[in-house]
Design a protein around this motif. Structure first.
Motif, PDB file in Angstrom:
ATOM      1  N   LEU A 102       0.591  -1.266   0.080  1.00 27.13           N
ATOM      2  CA  LEU A 102       0.003   0.004  -0.144  1.00 27.13           C
ATOM      3  C   LEU A 102       0.820   1.348   0.030  1.00 27.13           C
ATOM      4  CD1 LEU A 102      -2.774  -1.196   2.769  1.00 27.13           C
ATOM      5  CD2 LEU A 102      -2.995  -1.285   0.136  1.00 27.13           C
ATOM      6  N   LYS A 103       2.060   1.125   0.151  1.00 23.87           N
ATOM      7  CA  LYS A 103       3.169   2.252   0.108  1.00 23.87           C
ATOM      8  C   LYS A 103       2.826   3.066  -1.227  1.00 23.87           C
ATOM      9  CE  LYS A 103       6.559   0.344   3.175  1.00 23.87           C
ATOM     10  NZ  LYS A 103       7.959  -0.100   3.159  1.00 23.87           N
ATOM     11  N   GLY A 104       2.772   4.468  -1.043  1.00 23.20           N
ATOM     12  CA  GLY A 104       2.638   5.213  -2.119  1.00 23.20           C
ATOM     13  C   GLY A 104       1.234   5.769  -2.495  1.00 23.20           C
ATOM     14  N   ARG A 105       0.311   5.093  -2.066  1.00 23.95           N
ATOM     15  CA  ARG A 105      -1.154   5.119  -2.090  1.00 23.95           C
ATOM     16  C   ARG A 105      -1.892   5.500  -1.222  1.00 23.95           C
ATOM     17  NH1 ARG A 105      -4.832   1.404  -3.990  1.00 23.95           N
ATOM     18  NH2 ARG A 105      -3.740  -0.333  -2.653  1.00 23.95           N
ATOM     19  N   PHE A 106      -1.508   5.193   0.410  1.00 20.29           N
ATOM     20  CA  PHE A 106      -2.117   5.280   1.436  1.00 20.29           C
ATOM     21  C   PHE A 106      -1.163   6.233   2.433  1.00 20.29           C
ATOM     22  CE2 PHE A 106      -5.314   1.736   1.791  1.00 20.29           C
ATOM     23  CZ  PHE A 106      -5.700   1.970   0.569  1.00 20.29           C
ATOM     24  N   THR A 107      -1.656   7.110   2.973  1.00 21.09           N
ATOM     25  CA  THR A 107      -1.147   8.022   3.970  1.00 21.09           C
ATOM     26  C   THR A 107      -1.633   8.269   5.116  1.00 21.09           C
ATOM     27  OG1 THR A 107      -0.128   9.184   1.982  1.00 21.09           O
ATOM     28  CG2 THR A 107       0.239  10.304   4.181  1.00 21.09           C
ATOM     29  N   VAL A 108      -0.895   8.200   6.288  1.00 21.05           N
ATOM     30  CA  VAL A 108      -1.561   8.459   7.715  1.00 21.05           C
ATOM     31  C   VAL A 108      -1.129   9.663   7.961  1.00 21.05           C
ATOM     32  CG1 VAL A 108      -1.403   7.891  10.330  1.00 21.05           C
ATOM     33  CG2 VAL A 108      -1.579   5.716   8.233  1.00 21.05           C
ATOM     34  N   SER A 109      -2.105  10.562   8.705  1.00 22.73           N
ATOM     35  CA  SER A 109      -1.772  11.796   9.232  1.00 22.73           C
ATOM     36  C   SER A 109      -2.612  12.026  10.372  1.00 22.73           C
ATOM     37  CB  SER A 109      -2.072  12.849   8.120  1.00 22.73           C
ATOM     38  OG  SER A 109      -3.425  13.006   7.795  1.00 22.73           O
ATOM     39  N   ARG A 110      -2.470  13.141  11.008  1.00 16.80           N
ATOM     40  CA  ARG A 110      -3.218  13.366  12.165  1.00 16.80           C
ATOM     41  C   ARG A 110      -3.735  14.903  12.364  1.00 16.80           C
ATOM     42  NH1 ARG A 110       1.958  13.753  15.175  1.00 16.80           N
ATOM     43  NH2 ARG A 110       2.108  15.828  16.207  1.00 16.80           N
ATOM     44  N   ASP A 111      -4.915  15.124  13.110  1.00 10.44           N
ATOM     45  CA  ASP A 111      -5.249  16.381  13.139  1.00 10.44           C
ATOM     46  C   ASP A 111      -5.270  16.858  14.702  1.00 10.44           C
ATOM     47  OD1 ASP A 111      -6.764  18.712  13.728  1.00 10.44           O
ATOM     48  OD2 ASP A 111      -8.146  18.523  12.016  1.00 10.44           O
ATOM     49  N   ASP A 112      -4.410  17.466  15.096  1.00 11.39           N
ATOM     50  CA  ASP A 112      -4.182  17.472  16.680  1.00 11.39           C
ATOM     51  C   ASP A 112      -5.373  18.411  17.311  1.00 11.39           C
ATOM     52  OD1 ASP A 112      -0.596  17.716  16.816  1.00 11.39           O
ATOM     53  OD2 ASP A 112      -1.833  16.043  16.565  1.00 11.39           O
ATOM     54  N   GLY A 113      -5.835  19.346  16.627  1.00  9.96           N
ATOM     55  CA  GLY A 113      -6.942  20.158  17.075  1.00  9.96           C
ATOM     56  C   GLY A 113      -8.148  19.449  17.216  1.00  9.96           C
ATOM     57  N   LYS A 114      -8.257  18.316  16.207  1.00  9.43           N
ATOM     58  CA  LYS A 114      -9.585  17.602  16.277  1.00  9.43           C
ATOM     59  C   LYS A 114      -9.364  16.403  17.001  1.00  9.43           C
ATOM     60  CE  LYS A 114     -11.705  19.757  12.605  1.00  9.43           C
ATOM     61  NZ  LYS A 114     -12.443  19.619  10.993  1.00  9.43           N
ATOM     62  N   ASN A 115      -8.008  16.023  17.476  1.00  6.17           N
ATOM     63  CA  ASN A 115      -7.685  14.791  18.059  1.00  6.17           C
ATOM     64  C   ASN A 115      -8.327  13.347  16.951  1.00  6.17           C
ATOM     65  OD1 ASN A 115      -6.498  13.672  20.084  1.00  6.17           O
ATOM     66  ND2 ASN A 115      -8.236  12.823  21.197  1.00  6.17           N
ATOM     67  N   THR A 116      -7.911  13.624  15.836  1.00  9.50           N
ATOM     68  CA  THR A 116      -8.264  12.726  14.923  1.00  9.50           C
ATOM     69  C   THR A 116      -7.182  12.133  14.012  1.00  9.50           C
ATOM     70  OG1 THR A 116     -10.606  13.805  14.648  1.00  9.50           O
ATOM     71  CG2 THR A 116      -9.757  12.501  12.846  1.00  9.50           C
ATOM     72  N   LEU A 117      -7.282  10.970  13.800  1.00 12.07           N
ATOM     73  CA  LEU A 117      -6.355  10.367  12.805  1.00 12.07           C
ATOM     74  C   LEU A 117      -7.181  10.133  11.515  1.00 12.07           C
ATOM     75  CD1 LEU A 117      -3.492   8.846  12.961  1.00 12.07           C
ATOM     76  CD2 LEU A 117      -4.574   6.630  13.154  1.00 12.07           C
ATOM     77  N   HIS A 118      -6.184  10.357  10.554  1.00 10.50           N
ATOM     78  CA  HIS A 118      -6.733  10.091   9.048  1.00 10.50           C
ATOM     79  C   HIS A 118      -5.926   9.049   8.248  1.00 10.50           C
ATOM     80  CE1 HIS A 118      -9.235  13.816   9.478  1.00 10.50           C
ATOM     81  NE2 HIS A 118      -7.994  14.443   9.815  1.00 10.50           N
ATOM     82  N   LEU A 119      -6.761   8.645   7.529  1.00  6.70           N
ATOM     83  CA  LEU A 119      -6.110   7.791   6.481  1.00  6.70           C
ATOM     84  C   LEU A 119      -6.366   8.055   4.926  1.00  6.70           C
ATOM     85  CD1 LEU A 119      -4.336   5.114   5.849  1.00  6.70           C
ATOM     86  CD2 LEU A 119      -6.643   3.988   5.905  1.00  6.70           C
ATOM     87  N   GLN A 120      -5.726   8.595   4.289  1.00  7.05           N
ATOM     88  CA  GLN A 120      -5.754   9.196   2.981  1.00  7.05           C
ATOM     89  C   GLN A 120      -5.449   7.955   2.066  1.00  7.05           C
ATOM     90  OE1 GLN A 120      -6.985  12.205   1.516  1.00  7.05           O
ATOM     91  NE2 GLN A 120      -7.012  11.116  -0.362  1.00  7.05           N
ATOM     92  N   MET A 121      -6.545   7.763   0.955  1.00  4.85           N
ATOM     93  CA  MET A 121      -6.315   6.693   0.522  1.00  4.85           C
ATOM     94  C   MET A 121      -6.529   6.987  -1.219  1.00  4.85           C
ATOM     95  SD  MET A 121      -8.372   3.527   2.255  1.00  4.85           S
ATOM     96  CE  MET A 121     -10.035   4.405   1.986  1.00  4.85           C
ATOM     97  N   ASN A 122      -5.319   6.593  -1.830  1.00  5.60           N
ATOM     98  CA  ASN A 122      -5.462   7.284  -3.271  1.00  5.60           C
ATOM     99  C   ASN A 122      -5.448   6.124  -4.414  1.00  5.60           C
ATOM    100  OD1 ASN A 122      -5.709  10.061  -2.484  1.00  5.60           O
ATOM    101  ND2 ASN A 122      -3.570  10.243  -2.457  1.00  5.60           N
ATOM    102  N   SER A 123      -5.800   6.500  -5.563  1.00  3.93           N
ATOM    103  CA  SER A 123      -5.700   5.183  -6.671  1.00  3.93           C
ATOM    104  C   SER A 123      -6.236   4.009  -6.198  1.00  3.93           C
ATOM    105  CB  SER A 123      -4.374   5.053  -6.964  1.00  3.93           C
ATOM    106  OG  SER A 123      -3.699   6.051  -7.312  1.00  3.93           O
TER     107      SER A 123
END
Length: 126
Positions: A63-84
């Motif tokens: 999944l490398k190169g297509r998926f990215t983990v990030s966080r939003d500290d203000g909202k105390n939220t973890l994200h997973l961006q999924m492309n392609s």
């Protein structure tokens, strides 16, 4: 009490993108090791990605190169961006909070995590 609520799933055509969110309460995302897993029908739950408390991120090799983990500290939220996105990405996606401070090699195993969200469905189909 730790609660995780996933959102952002849905139906998308192959090649499309989705961003999943994991709203977290009871733990601070910035200082907590967390992961994303997925489970397709008839298959075991599998590791997708993780973010360690020190900020390091890890991904399933395929999944490398297509998926990215990030966080939003203000909202105390973890994200997973999924492309392609591909049809084989179709699954229920779960976020989870790890117990303690796990070593990086353990982040790919479901047993490392002590709290789980209810999951959000992702369907990739034309």
């Amino acid at each position: 009490q730790v609660q995780l609520v996933e959102s952002g799933g849905g139906s998308v055509q192959p090649g499309g993108s989705l961003r999943l969110s994991c709203a977290t309460s009871g733990r601070t995302v910035r200082t907590t090791s967390m992961g994303w897993f997925r489970q397709a029908p008839g298959k075991e739950r599998e590791f997708v990605a993780a973010r360690r408390s020190n900020g390091a991120t890890y991904y399933e090799d395929s999944l490398k190169g297509r998926f990215t983990v990030s966080r939003d500290d203000g909202k105390n939220t973890l994200h997973l961006q999924m492309n392609s996105l591909r049809p084989e990405d179709t699954a229920v996606y779960y976020c989870a909070v790890a117990a303690g401070s796990p070593i990086s090699s353990s982040l790919r195993y479901a047993r490392t995590y002590e709290y789980w969200g209810q999951g959000t469905q992702v369907t990739v189909s034309s």
